[in-house]
Design a protein around this motif. Sequence first.
Motif, PDB file in Angstrom:
ATOM      1  N   ALA A  38      -2.087   6.026  15.165  1.00  0.00           N
ATOM      2  CA  ALA A  38      -1.493   4.692  13.864  1.00  0.00           C
ATOM      3  C   ALA A  38      -0.403   4.801  13.080  1.00  0.00           C
ATOM      4  CB  ALA A  38      -3.187   5.033  13.468  1.00  0.00           C
ATOM      5  N   ARG A  76       4.245  -1.183  14.567  1.00  0.00           N
ATOM      6  CA  ARG A  76       2.885  -0.752  14.634  1.00  0.00           C
ATOM      7  C   ARG A  76       2.364  -0.504  15.632  1.00  0.00           C
ATOM      8  NH1 ARG A  76       2.055  -5.822  15.016  1.00  0.00           N
ATOM      9  NH2 ARG A  76       2.838  -6.296  12.413  1.00  0.00           N
ATOM     10  N   HIS A 119      -1.631   0.632  17.175  1.00  0.00           N
ATOM     11  CA  HIS A 119      -3.282   0.553  16.872  1.00  0.00           C
ATOM     12  C   HIS A 119      -3.674   1.797  17.465  1.00  0.00           C
ATOM     13  CE1 HIS A 119      -1.501  -2.875  15.326  1.00  0.00           C
ATOM     14  NE2 HIS A 119      -2.622  -3.167  15.265  1.00  0.00           N
ATOM     15  N   VAL A 154      -4.749  -2.120  11.200  1.00  0.00           N
ATOM     16  CA  VAL A 154      -4.737  -0.886  11.850  1.00  0.00           C
ATOM     17  C   VAL A 154      -5.216   0.168  11.247  1.00  0.00           C
ATOM     18  CG1 VAL A 154      -2.689   1.861  12.032  1.00  0.00           C
ATOM     19  CG2 VAL A 154      -2.119  -0.440  12.312  1.00  0.00           C
ATOM     20  N   ASP A 155      -5.351   0.121  10.148  1.00  0.00           N
ATOM     21  CA  ASP A 155      -6.796   1.064   8.898  1.00  0.00           C
ATOM     22  C   ASP A 155      -8.240   0.270  10.046  1.00  0.00           C
ATOM     23  OD1 ASP A 155      -4.690   2.216   7.340  1.00  0.00           O
ATOM     24  OD2 ASP A 155      -5.008   0.778   5.408  1.00  0.00           O
ATOM     25  N   VAL A 169      -8.093   2.151  13.243  1.00  0.00           N
ATOM     26  CA  VAL A 169      -9.171   3.442  12.710  1.00  0.00           C
ATOM     27  C   VAL A 169     -10.228   3.932  12.628  1.00  0.00           C
ATOM     28  CG1 VAL A 169      -7.884   5.847  11.556  1.00  0.00           C
ATOM     29  CG2 VAL A 169      -5.740   4.272  12.112  1.00  0.00           C
TER      30      VAL A 169
END
Length: 552
Positions: A288, A307, A309, A359-360, A363
Amino acid sequence: MYDEHVPVLISGGSLVGLSTAVFLAWHGVTPLLVERHHDTSIYARAWGVNPRTMELYRSVHLEPAIRAAQRRLEGKERGSGILRAESLAGEEHEWFEVPYLHGVFEDSSPVSPTGWAPCPQDKLEPLLRDRAVELGADLRFGVELVSFEQDGDGVTAVLEERRTGTRRTVRAGYLVGCDGNASPVRHNLGIPTGGLGTMVHNMAILFRADLTEALRGRAFMHCQVMNEDVMGVLGTDGERWQLDAMYFPGGEQEEFTEERCVALVRAAAGVPGLEVEILGRLPWELAARVAASLGSGRVFLAGDSARVHPPTGGFGANTGVQDAHNLAWKLAYVLAGKAGAGLLGSYEAERLPVGRFTVDQAVARSLDRFKNPAVGDVTAVPIADDLTVMMGYRYRSRAVVPEPGEPWGPGGDHDAGDYDPGDYDDVNAPSGRPGTRAPHVVLDSGVSTLDLLGRDFTLLAGADGAPWAEAAARAARRRGLHLDTHLIADEPWAKAYGVGSGGAVLVRPDGFIAWRTTQESRPGTDRENTFLDVLDHVLDLPQDDRSHEESR
């Protein structure tokens, strides 16, 4: 001296780079794409195309080809779920359904004219390549971007043909880095990344084997296996299998010989002595990371270069394709002189917050579903609804006209580091606010509102909105723009878009709402000049002196 000039150079010919080429070519820009590998990927990697991304591919007439190539999930119950087991043939630990796969068997849903397509990356990339070429893009595989420098007028890049070592110097108006999580383009720009970092190391082992007996008639999206010999995930495209085997760096763990790969596959299948043909192996990290910015000057980042993921949720490649779609129309408008260069600044203002949030969310799903012992003590954000993450986000930038009282003010960018619940729409009950995705509404004619949108801006107006449509068309002509206009009498449309019968909504080429007026304007309102203000705001065009113009 340059060997050639191109409007846009794309570094990286994987899924996001190819999508960027398709979208640019769709808008009339002829990009040059270079990819260091000599062909598209043989690995599945991204396993599915979510409904929002399918809407984008639908808009460039790729949906039929993708549907024809997608994996058919047939079999017994739980065909869209995930199995967790000791091994494929061994003891089942649990089944769980995956909310984001709702509608995977359907071609449409209540929120979209299209549905999930379980089309893995190795099957999707050739379709994108063919469509890009059909639209006129210049794709060069086996060619690598060696270096680049930029100035105020463009980018000078050195390209190398890997087989011969021949180098060429190319002058491009803009460069888009779609060159993966290690992104040489990002490193050249000196843009750092932040985030949780590496969570798990995996080796993707692509193989063929007859697992009919071990499957026992079951069907699933993935099978998570865990035993004393292997921990990983099994998946298939119906013809080949892929085992993503977890490993810990250092020593023999990194020696993935063919013999070891066969042993890992047998352990995951739970079939000693299984005949296995190893087709390839590829290391990858479950990680991440988010870049601090999405580019600098005339250079932009998209997809994994911007980014990375965790795969849980299927957001990674889909988010990258949505980056490409957002950026492509803006580059096309600037290159054609239809917009000021300031429009390109809205790319980061819009996509960076979305990327961080996504992304958060990936995760959070990874920690919740896999409960991997290799990941340390991490506090995850609350899990949002999957549809919200896919298509419920809202843009706040100079390319959106805020409504009265909006917190980011006229012409100002929302802080790209901030995102709050107010930035999301309920996809099942859309608001039609500027900055949100144009809602899907099936009209009385049977056509989706999203299928009314084309390459350019579109004005949707209520049954009594003809004065807005006429004024908008005149304003667009004064700016040298093509504008599609549609009058819609259907009540469900007005509700979804938050307007009355005399209202109007301006939708951008990427399908996001740029502006709306919720009801017929007050008597005396100069609609044409109002719409000129809207266009100038969204496209970063200089304000003209209209006091000396005759309205036409």
